[in-house]
Design a protein around this motif. Sequence first.
Motif, PDB file in Angstrom:
ATOM      1  N   ASP A  16       0.868  -1.187   0.000  1.00  0.00           N
ATOM      2  CA  ASP A  16       0.000   0.000   0.000  1.00  0.00           C
ATOM      3  C   ASP A  16       0.899   1.230   0.000  1.00  0.00           C
ATOM      4  O   ASP A  16       2.137   1.107  -0.067  1.00  0.00           O
ATOM      5  N   THR A  17       0.299   2.388   0.074  1.00  0.00           N
ATOM      6  CA  THR A  17       1.082   3.629   0.020  1.00  0.00           C
ATOM      7  C   THR A  17       2.171   3.643   1.090  1.00  0.00           C
ATOM      8  O   THR A  17       3.330   3.996   0.817  1.00  0.00           O
ATOM      9  N   ASP A  18       1.800   3.253   2.316  1.00  0.00           N
ATOM     10  CA  ASP A  18       2.777   3.321   3.416  1.00  0.00           C
ATOM     11  C   ASP A  18       3.985   2.436   3.134  1.00  0.00           C
ATOM     12  O   ASP A  18       5.126   2.835   3.364  1.00  0.00           O
ATOM     13  N   LYS A  19       3.688   1.222   2.646  1.00  0.00           N
ATOM     14  CA  LYS A  19       4.794   0.289   2.372  1.00  0.00           C
ATOM     15  C   LYS A  19       5.708   0.861   1.279  1.00  0.00           C
ATOM     16  O   LYS A  19       6.936   0.843   1.400  1.00  0.00           O
ATOM     17  N   LEU A  20       5.081   1.377   0.224  1.00  0.00           N
ATOM     18  CA  LEU A  20       5.895   1.918  -0.874  1.00  0.00           C
ATOM     19  C   LEU A  20       6.727   3.103  -0.408  1.00  0.00           C
ATOM     20  O   LEU A  20       7.904   3.240  -0.773  1.00  0.00           O
ATOM     21  N   GLU A  36      -7.885   1.913  -2.090  1.00  0.00           N
ATOM     22  CA  GLU A  36      -7.775   1.243  -0.780  1.00  0.00           C
ATOM     23  C   GLU A  36      -6.316   0.896  -0.511  1.00  0.00           C
ATOM     24  O   GLU A  36      -5.859   0.915   0.620  1.00  0.00           O
ATOM     25  N   LYS A  37      -5.619   0.579  -1.589  1.00  0.00           N
ATOM     26  CA  LYS A  37      -4.190   0.285  -1.434  1.00  0.00           C
ATOM     27  C   LYS A  37      -3.373   1.573  -1.549  1.00  0.00           C
ATOM     28  O   LYS A  37      -2.490   1.849  -0.740  1.00  0.00           O
ATOM     29  N   ILE A  38      -3.658   2.307  -2.613  1.00  0.00           N
ATOM     30  CA  ILE A  38      -2.902   3.540  -2.854  1.00  0.00           C
ATOM     31  C   ILE A  38      -3.678   4.660  -2.157  1.00  0.00           C
ATOM     32  O   ILE A  38      -4.338   5.487  -2.801  1.00  0.00           O
ATOM     33  N   LYS A  39      -3.574   4.648  -0.835  1.00  0.00           N
ATOM     34  CA  LYS A  39      -4.358   5.598  -0.021  1.00  0.00           C
ATOM     35  C   LYS A  39      -3.903   7.020  -0.318  1.00  0.00           C
ATOM     36  O   LYS A  39      -2.712   7.288  -0.393  1.00  0.00           O
ATOM     37  N   GLY A  40      -4.869   7.893  -0.491  1.00  0.00           N
ATOM     38  CA  GLY A  40      -4.518   9.281  -0.803  1.00  0.00           C
ATOM     39  C   GLY A  40      -4.382   9.485  -2.304  1.00  0.00           C
ATOM     40  O   GLY A  40      -4.158  10.603  -2.767  1.00  0.00           O
ATOM     41  N   GLY A  41      -4.456   8.395  -3.068  1.00  0.00           N
ATOM     42  CA  GLY A  41      -4.415   8.508  -4.525  1.00  0.00           C
ATOM     43  C   GLY A  41      -3.001   8.469  -5.089  1.00  0.00           C
ATOM     44  O   GLY A  41      -2.008   8.593  -4.361  1.00  0.00           O
ATOM     45  N   GLU A  53       3.845  12.478  -5.470  1.00  0.00           N
ATOM     46  CA  GLU A  53       4.403  13.711  -4.874  1.00  0.00           C
ATOM     47  C   GLU A  53       5.322  13.386  -3.700  1.00  0.00           C
ATOM     48  O   GLU A  53       6.402  13.962  -3.555  1.00  0.00           O
ATOM     49  N   GLU A  54       4.870  12.429  -2.874  1.00  0.00           N
ATOM     50  CA  GLU A  54       5.696  12.068  -1.709  1.00  0.00           C
ATOM     51  C   GLU A  54       7.021  11.450  -2.163  1.00  0.00           C
ATOM     52  O   GLU A  54       8.070  11.716  -1.576  1.00  0.00           O
ATOM     53  N   VAL A  55       6.953  10.644  -3.193  1.00  0.00           N
ATOM     54  CA  VAL A  55       8.184  10.028  -3.706  1.00  0.00           C
ATOM     55  C   VAL A  55       9.084  11.115  -4.299  1.00  0.00           C
ATOM     56  O   VAL A  55      10.298  11.155  -4.048  1.00  0.00           O
ATOM     57  N   ASN A  56       8.490  12.026  -5.053  1.00  0.00           N
ATOM     58  CA  ASN A  56       9.260  13.140  -5.635  1.00  0.00           C
ATOM     59  C   ASN A  56       9.907  13.999  -4.540  1.00  0.00           C
ATOM     60  O   ASN A  56      11.033  14.463  -4.693  1.00  0.00           O
ATOM     61  N   LYS A  57       9.172  14.171  -3.438  1.00  0.00           N
ATOM     62  CA  LYS A  57       9.736  14.980  -2.338  1.00  0.00           C
ATOM     63  C   LYS A  57      11.010  14.359  -1.780  1.00  0.00           C
ATOM     64  O   LYS A  57      11.857  15.039  -1.237  1.00  0.00           O
ATOM     65  N   LEU A  58      11.112  13.029  -1.924  1.00  0.00           N
ATOM     66  CA  LEU A  58      12.329  12.348  -1.452  1.00  0.00           C
ATOM     67  C   LEU A  58      13.464  12.493  -2.463  1.00  0.00           C
ATOM     68  O   LEU A  58      14.541  11.920  -2.305  1.00  0.00           O
TER      69      LEU A  58
END
Length: 729
Positions: free
Chosen positions: A344-348, A388-393, A399-404
């Motif tokens: 899910d999003t958290d795991k990724l 449901e898996k990719i919570k937040g869309g 965006e979160e990945v790009n922020k990293l």
Amino acid sequence: MGIKYYENERIFKLDGKDTTYLIAVVDDEKFVGHIYYGSKIEDFQIDHLLRLKEAPFVPTENNRDRLAFYDSFPWEYPTRGIGDFREDCLAIETKEGHWALKLTYQSHKISHGKQAPQGLPGVFGDEKNASVLELICEDAQTGFEVTLIYTIFEDSDAIIRSTKIFNKAKESVYLTKALSACIDMDNAEYDLITLHGSWARERHIQRRSVGYGSQGVFSVRGESGHQDHPFLCLAESDANQDHGAVYGMNLIYSGNFTAQVHQNQFESIRMTMGIHPDGFRYLLEPGEFFQTPEVVIVYSDEGIGKMSREFHDLYRNHLIRSSYKDKKRPILINNWEATYFNFDTDKLLAIAKEASSLGIEMLVMDDGWFGNRSSDNCALGDWDVNEEKIKGGLSYLVEEVNKLGMKFGIWFEPEMISPDSNLYRKHPDWAIAIPGKTPGLARNQLVLDFSRKEVVDYVYGKMETILKSANIEYVKWDMNRPLSDIGSAYLPSERQGELYHRYVLGVYELQERLIKQFPELLLENCSGGGARFDPGMLYYSPQIWCSDDTDAIERLSIQEGTAIVYPLSTIGAHVSDCPNHTVGRITPFETRGYVALAGTFGYELDVTKIPREDRELIPAQVEMYHKYNDLIRMGDYYRIASYRENHYFDCWQVVSKDKKEALLTYIQVLNLANSRSRIIKLKGLDPNQYYKVDGMEHILSGNALMCAGICMDKLWGDFRGSLISIQAV
Ligand code: DGJ
């Protein structure tokens, strides 16, 4: 260099970098014959090789009337039904039920500059570099016109051939066989080298001596396949990496193929290659034409190694188009072996966070992010994000990945449909199937009918929406089953025999649209690992996932076989966790890095879970990638030793084009008890240049390094490896 026509002698001379190809129009009948393909020669009047005056048996006054002539003449493009009983290239089926064609030369055109054929992948080159010969032939009785097309490049020893077949008759005719090319030559004790394998064991090299009759490889799976490969190599029986005459042939196509070698009663050898005639029946209405895919033929007089380097250069310079073609690819981490469907999003984000801190540059979200896909049982075709898996869309995740500081990539399997999917419930007739017959499933899925424009449009629309919804910079395009139960609910009965080919054209069209619309996208093709690693796919994507087997030792054989034709820059290769998920083998993390370095390089593991000592090695591997990738991507590849042959060690080398830098990779697969260091003779260096070799005290000339060699220290244990850098001083 270039193409010359000697009008009086009616001979065409095609000169590549170090090679010559000669074609003759044989007087009275104007048959088109093959005189010669080999090392460069100045002369062209060597048409004695055609043996026109010899009667193979039972001499008569008029040799030309006899089938024996047709059956021994070296044709440029042999046709069925006229008395050449070897492997043929062309056959039709007329309304009256006849299939024979006899081609005679009509005219020719020589031009400069070359593009890929319309709708198909193919080589390209500008006017200064590429020359094209078109030989226009006809069958007087049917009115069929067949154009034999040859391309050569100033900077290459490859000849690229294809054929365009026009129905100039007044009636519709079926094309039942249309191969791309044929080469006839005299036997010189050849071996046949082919690539064969299976899922997770692709492109192992097989070498055997050529015998009488037909031998070769083929695919009728609707894709090039894990099992056989659209590649043939004829090598003089004593040819090796560095010596001997070698001919290679590779088809720029991703569907069914046949690649055959035929040795006949007079010891002559014929190589043919093209679309497999099984399941191929193409209706040509008057005025329509069929264009065959291109075949690349390479001749080397310096063994297999030079043939490989010619293929590599041709593909890097004249086939691959991506904006990444000459660029370092971002080091990616793919979550497939890390999580399979369970993420899910958290795991990724946890994986991305750890990965970015180690220097990894892109997160690729693999299978399982769409529809209700939680196993391989369902949802292919439902290309909507599962929130449901990719919570937040998806855009939040990206965006979160790009922020990293990382890029983001995504997986699709565009050609497939699960019976348990909304798409199938709505459009069951979009799947390839024979009406009234339940189609066989493979990996619980069916194949979409890509001969239908509306299907291709639909899938494109879904992909475009996803790709525009977030900053997605990479796509992994997967394809996980062969085609079976060949039937299209869309094509009329007389065109069902076109489905295999039209399917491939649909795949090409969709990939073309994608890369035109998203020119900066890095596309990586994949097919259950490496079932569609072919030059057709390379026209659309600069890299292809090489195999689902990420075990470093199995990869030695897979990557050796792949690199016999394809540049290292195209070979998708990742470091994965151990015990390896396919074979259970445990190898040192360093060795996994050395092997993946000879490809695109990336990771496929749960970086939050692997042993700390392995994780701590990643920054050094990242540094190693940045240090050597330019050399590996753009340099010349030399195979030094093969563990497949010697059972103990593998060794290859890459040398920069200017010969100022080289990198040797040595993998000791098994340690040999009570043995000494091994002497390795380097290759491809400038004999007059002096070099500093890692770990060696003396500066030595390229000549000494190639003739005398270096000592590779014995390593303690199995599966160990080392990298040796060689720098000009
Ligand atoms: C087959 C591919 O080769 C794997 O890397 C992975 O993407 C799976 N398919 C996903 O289903």
